[in-house]
Design an enzyme around this catalytic site. Structure first.
Site, PDB file in Angstrom:
ATOM      1  N   LEU B  86       0.838  -1.200   0.000  1.00 26.29           N
ATOM      2  CA  LEU B  86       0.000   0.000   0.000  1.00 26.29           C
ATOM      3  C   LEU B  86       0.873   1.250   0.000  1.00 26.29           C
ATOM      4  CD1 LEU B  86      -2.816  -0.964   2.536  1.00 26.29           C
ATOM      5  CD2 LEU B  86      -2.631  -1.431   0.089  1.00 26.29           C
ATOM      6  N   GLY B 131       1.194  -5.397   1.137  1.00 29.05           N
ATOM      7  CA  GLY B 131       0.155  -5.449   0.104  1.00 29.05           C
ATOM      8  C   GLY B 131       0.580  -6.232  -1.129  1.00 29.05           C
ATOM      9  N   ASN B 153       4.493  -8.066   6.515  1.00 36.46           N
ATOM     10  CA  ASN B 153       5.360  -7.501   7.542  1.00 36.46           C
ATOM     11  C   ASN B 153       4.752  -6.302   8.259  1.00 36.46           C
ATOM     12  OD1 ASN B 153       5.466  -5.903   5.256  1.00 36.46           O
ATOM     13  ND2 ASN B 153       7.567  -5.248   5.626  1.00 36.46           N
ATOM     14  N   GLU B 154       3.432  -6.202   8.242  1.00 33.84           N
ATOM     15  CA  GLU B 154       2.749  -5.029   8.818  1.00 33.84           C
ATOM     16  C   GLU B 154       3.160  -4.749  10.260  1.00 33.84           C
ATOM     17  OE1 GLU B 154       1.408  -7.018   6.723  1.00 33.84           O
ATOM     18  OE2 GLU B 154       0.155  -5.901   5.306  1.00 33.84           O
TER      19      GLU B 154
END
Lengths: 243, 280
Positions: B86, B131, B153-154
């Site tokens: 994103l 994303g 990996n957020e």
């Protein structure tokens, strides 16, 4: 040799502070440097989860939450048994108050441990049957020593594990393996447990296992804790709600 | 040598028709012989998913559905990044109308891709964090080139992957591995990804990957499409319904959350650190 002695000394000097709420049946030490707590079950001979041990475990988990623990290592003082599970004497001709208290504590411990905000590792340094296996399944990571057994063997004594525990096992090793395991009340040896994913690593000694446990807990050093714990809660929430 | 020349000649006579709705950010070409479409993300430098790219991708997927595509290959025009995920600029001091459109389009893109009736293959020819990983996971099959990384990996960035991101990963690698991957925000190397089943095959080059993708689509040559589609829906339907039912609630939570001053500060600092890296 000299290096190891120096390292050990340094480790001791990194103030290992004992919790003053230490009970006789559960020993808690917190490494002030890392913030990791080591919780050691010590209810000889086999850490059977009777009402007294369960009460102390529950209080310990409450304290760890309150004190914003950075990570938990759960292990045993025995070098043969992690825990033999719920004390069979609690289940045989039970006093109805005691049995309902016992069961209440089991559920509460599950909710607190399975749903803990802080990371958790079980160092399985002995046999872990039934309730003992439950405690390991509640943890995020499992490290086991060689030549022991682990599993939910309730069916062997004519019992069945609760649905939420079955689901936790499914979430760990998958539906097929869980069905095989539970219908026969299978107790897996260390190597097989590793193979099917019931445990994540095998260690050669308790010392080795604790090192591996700290390695796992250190993965989260750079990860914002709230992002980690909310992510975990989203994944585990349905199970907790079911309980 | 001669064989390769003949094959090249043959491919010249297999007219690859370009969609007239091909946008600048997503190139779509269709092999008229096989009916397989290739959608190539082309938003330099790193195919970050902003509103414009997602809008083109979303509408591409809808077109393919309408035109009863025989299959889709999703890939990247970059040779280092599949997609960086994103676009962080969409989340930094956002215009709220645009932010709502952005998130709605992201949700719809996932619904269209994860739930596509036609078979889908991701040719992961570059890094695929966050994303980017989501897009790859949404496809039915993943072929990855060597020496790249992929993962959700957020958490490393202090963010929380929505439930449907986790569902896409769970669909590929199972519950236990998904939990471990998400709480550590792990980025897997190609080999690690293959080992745990996050990707299905490894290829040495994009050409080889495209060939392997072709082999995957060949599996469906003799399979009645509607039976295939209904089976896929039975398997993926619950995940999709879970988002469809909660998409508005999710939107409301996110629009409330995105303007949190601490989050904005963190994003600002991250952007600043990126600029400094670029200026080095």
């Amino acid at each position: 040799m000299a290096l190891r002695t120096a390292r050990n000394l340094a480790y001791c000097l990194n103030s290992i502070r004992n919790y003053s709420t230490n009970g006789p049946l559960v020993n808690v030490t917190v490494n002030e440097k890392s913030g990791f707590a080591t919780v050691t079950l010590q209810n000889p001979p086999v850490n059977s989860m009777n009402l007294e041990l369960l009460t102390e475990i529950s209080h310990t988990l409450q304290q760890l939450e309150k004190n914003k623990c950075r990570g938990l290592i759960l292990t045993s003082a025995s070098n043969k048994v992690f825990s033999a599970g719920i004390d069979i004497f609690e289940l045989h001709k039970p006093n109805s108050d005691r049995i309902s208290q016992t069961w209440s504590f089991v559920q509460e411990i599950w909710i607190r441990l399975y749903g803990s905000a802080y990371p958790t590792v079980a160092v399985i340094n002995g046999h872990a049957t039934a309730g003992g296996c439950l405690l390991t399944l509640a943890s995020e990571y499992r490290i086991m020593l060689n030549k022991f057994t682990i599993g939910l063997n309730e069916t062997q004594v004519g019992l069945t594990p609760p649905t939420w525990l079955i689901d936790a096992m499914k979430n760990t090793i998958g539906g097929k393996q869980t069905e095989f395991a539970l219908t026969a009340g299978t107790l897996f040896e260390t190597e097989e447990a590793l193979k099917i994913g019931l445990v994540d690593e095998v260690a050669q000694s308790k010392h080795d296992a604790i090192e591996k446990a700290e390695k796992f807990l250190n993965k989260f050093k750079r990860i914002p804790p709230h992002a980690r714990s909310i992510t975990k809660a989203k994944l585990r929430g349905a199970n907790i709600q079911a309980v | 040598m001669a064989l390769r020349a003949v094959r090249s000649l043959a491919s010249l006579s297999n007219p690859i028709r370009t969609y007239s709705t091909s946008g600048p950010l997503v190139n779509v070409s269709i092999n008229e012989k096989t009916g397989i479409a290739t959608a190539t993300l082309q938003r330099p430098p790193v195919n970050s998913l902003n509103l414009e790219l997602l809008t083109e991708l979303c509408s591409t997927l809808e077109q393919l559905e309408k035109n009863k595509s025989r299959g889709l290959i999703l890939t990247s025009s970059s040779n280092t990044v599949f997609s960086a995920g994103l676009d962080i600029y969409e989340m930094y001091k956002p215009n709220m109308d645009r932010y709502k459109q952005f998130w709605t389009t992201l949700q719809q893109t996932w619904i269209n891709l994860y739930g596509s009736s036609y078979p889908t293959v991701a040719v992961v020819n570059g890094h695929a964090p966050a994303g980017g990983c989501l897009l790859a996971l949404s496809c039915e099959y993943r072929i990855m080139l060597n020496n790249f990384t992929i993962g959700l990996n957020e958490t490393k960035l202090g963010m929380i992957a929505p439930t449907w991101f986790a569902a896409s990963m769970r669909n590929a690698i199972g519950t236990r591995q998904t939990e471990l991957a998400l709480i550590t925000g792990n980025l897997f190397t190609t080999d690690e990804a293959l080992k745990i089943g996050l990707v299905d095959e490894v290829a040495q080059s994009k050409d080889e990957a495209l060939e392997k993708a072709g082999k995957f689509f060949d599996k469906f040559k003799r399979i009645p499409p509607h039976a295939r589609t209904m089976t896929k829906t039975l398997l993926r339907g619950a995940d999709i319904q879970a988002l469809v039912k909660t998409r508005n609630e999710e939107m409301n939570k996110l629009t409330a959350f995105i303007n949190d001053p601490k989050l904005q500060e963190a994003i600002g600092m991250y952007l600043e650190s990126l600029k400094q890296k670029q200026n080095k």
